[in-house]
Design a protein around this motif. Structure first.
Motif, short mmCIF file in Angstrom:
data_model
loop_
_atom_site.label_atom_id
_atom_site.label_comp_id
_atom_site.label_asym_id
_atom_site.label_seq_id
_atom_site.Cartn_x
_atom_site.Cartn_y
_atom_site.Cartn_z
N ILE A 111 0.96 -1.24 -0.05
CA ILE A 111 0.15 -0.08 -0.20
C ILE A 111 0.58 1.16 0.02
CG2 ILE A 111 -1.88 1.27 1.42
CD1 ILE A 111 -3.00 -1.35 0.21
N LYS A 112 1.96 1.25 0.94
CA LYS A 112 2.78 2.32 0.97
C LYS A 112 3.53 2.68 -0.33
CE LYS A 112 3.32 2.40 6.04
NZ LYS A 112 4.20 2.30 7.25
N THR A 123 2.81 1.73 -3.44
CA THR A 123 1.91 2.05 -4.22
C THR A 123 1.61 3.54 -4.15
OG1 THR A 123 0.91 -0.21 -4.53
CG2 THR A 123 -0.22 1.65 -5.54
N SER A 124 1.28 4.17 -2.85
CA SER A 124 0.91 5.56 -2.67
C SER A 124 2.13 6.38 -3.26
CB SER A 124 0.69 5.50 -1.09
OG SER A 124 0.18 7.16 -1.15
N GLN A 125 3.33 5.99 -2.89
CA GLN A 125 4.53 6.78 -3.33
C GLN A 125 4.61 6.71 -4.66
OE1 GLN A 125 6.68 8.23 -0.85
NE2 GLN A 125 7.58 9.22 -2.62
N CYS A 140 0.83 8.67 -6.17
CA CYS A 140 0.75 10.13 -5.66
C CYS A 140 2.08 10.97 -5.27
CB CYS A 140 -0.17 9.95 -4.12
SG CYS A 140 -1.71 9.17 -4.35
N PHE A 188 3.08 9.40 0.86
CA PHE A 188 2.23 8.67 1.46
C PHE A 188 1.15 9.34 1.76
CE2 PHE A 188 6.60 7.14 3.25
CZ PHE A 188 6.72 6.04 2.26
N ASP A 189 0.01 9.13 0.86
CA ASP A 189 -1.41 10.15 1.06
C ASP A 189 -2.46 9.21 1.61
OD1 ASP A 189 -3.88 10.66 0.21
OD2 ASP A 189 -2.86 11.93 -1.31
N LYS A 190 -2.43 9.30 2.95
CA LYS A 190 -3.55 8.81 3.87
C LYS A 190 -4.97 8.43 3.07
CE LYS A 190 -5.27 8.24 8.57
NZ LYS A 190 -6.75 8.05 8.21
N PHE A 247 -5.60 8.23 -0.04
CA PHE A 247 -5.33 7.33 -1.17
C PHE A 247 -5.19 5.99 -0.47
CE2 PHE A 247 -2.47 4.59 -3.43
CZ PHE A 247 -3.10 4.75 -4.69
N MET A 248 -4.35 5.65 0.32
CA MET A 248 -3.94 4.47 1.23
C MET A 248 -5.34 3.71 1.81
SD MET A 248 -0.04 4.63 2.54
CE MET A 248 -0.45 6.06 3.64
N TYR A 301 -4.06 11.23 -9.85
CA TYR A 301 -3.88 11.34 -8.43
C TYR A 301 -2.82 12.30 -7.91
CZ TYR A 301 -7.50 8.02 -7.92
OH TYR A 301 -8.57 7.39 -7.60
#
Length: 256
Positions: free
Chosen positions: A43-44, A46-48, A51, A54-56, A58-59, A112
């Motif tokens: 998850i982290k 992928t967000s990096q 986005c 670390f987009d909360k 999004f996660m 995003y």
């Protein structure tokens, strides 16, 4: 991750799939490899990647979406620790093989990283457009699969959004350069009646093609009685949404 994503149309086009479920489906398509149906998803990470941070929001959306896909048996989660997942994507791949929508990874990232507070809605509306390229014999071969010719009302219905929300997302996609819209003011004929031509929508890279078909006033599009069947289809979609308790339609649409 893959540069071109093949998104299962049966999932993202279903009214039973939430915006979080659509997001998760797109993310898993980023990881999918033909040689391996089981993938490790972070998850982290992928967000990096998507986005740039670390987009909360999004996660959290992605976690909820993955959970939804498992509940609907589109995937099997073999192991997880709240950040990393080992996912069997064989059921997802079976649906993808039936029908898919092509989305480029750079388009996904652009949505995003654009700063919109409604990114999930924008993504869903984007997929609705990309899932409705005209591939019929009613359009010239040079335009086939590159131009969307149906009405914004139908596109809104297919995305599960009310028309106002869909138009906002449409304008936003144009603003960030993912799509191009040739706005029409002319009319074509359906029998003895005049019909206002729908706007033409294309990827930004196909702007010249979009302008070309618009400059011809839609002459390469056969406007016929199919408009009637399209309207009936739209009414049926709206009725099903209202019956399911979705009242997010403009009053004039409901009256119609």
């Amino acid at each position: 991750m893959n540069d071109v994503l093949y998104i299962p149309k049966n999932i993202v086009g279903s009214m039973n799939t939430s915006d979080n479920g659509v997001l998760a489906t797109v993310v898993l398509s980023c990881y999918y490899r033909n040689s391996k149906l089981e993938e490790i998803i972070s998850i982290k990470a992928t967000s990096q990647f998507v986005c740039g941070s670390f987009d909360k929001r999004f996660m959290d959306s992605l976690r909820d979406g993955i959970k939804e896909l498992e509940e609907k048996k589109y995937i099997n989660i073999n192991w997880s620790d709240n950040d990393r997942y080992i996912i069997d994507m064989a059921p997802l791949e079976k649906l993808r093989a039936e029908n898919y929508i092509i989305l480029r990874t750079i388009e996904f990232i652009e949505i995003y990283r654009s700063g919109s507070k409604s990114r999930n809605s924008v993504l869903r509306c984007c997929l609705s457009i990309f899932g409705h390229w005209n591939v019929t014999s009613s359009i010239g071969s040079e335009y086939k699969g590159k131009i969307c010719t149906i009405s914004q009302n139908r596109l809104a219905d297919s995305s599960g959004k009310d028309v106002r929300t869909f138009r906002k997302c449409l304008d936003y996609l144009e603003k960030i350069g993912i799509i191009y819209i040739a706005r029409m003011s002319r009319h074509g004929k359906c029998g003895d009646d005049k019909k206002r031509l729908n706007n033409f929508i294309a990827r930004s890279c196909d702007k010249d093609l979009c302008d070309s078909i618009a400059s011809e006033g839609g002459k390469t599009i056969n406007i016929d009685e199919s408009n009637v069947s399209n309207m009936k289809r739209r009414y049926k979609q709206i009725y099903n949404q209202l019956a399911a308790g979705n009242y997010n339609y403009e009053p004039d649409v409901v009256d119609e």
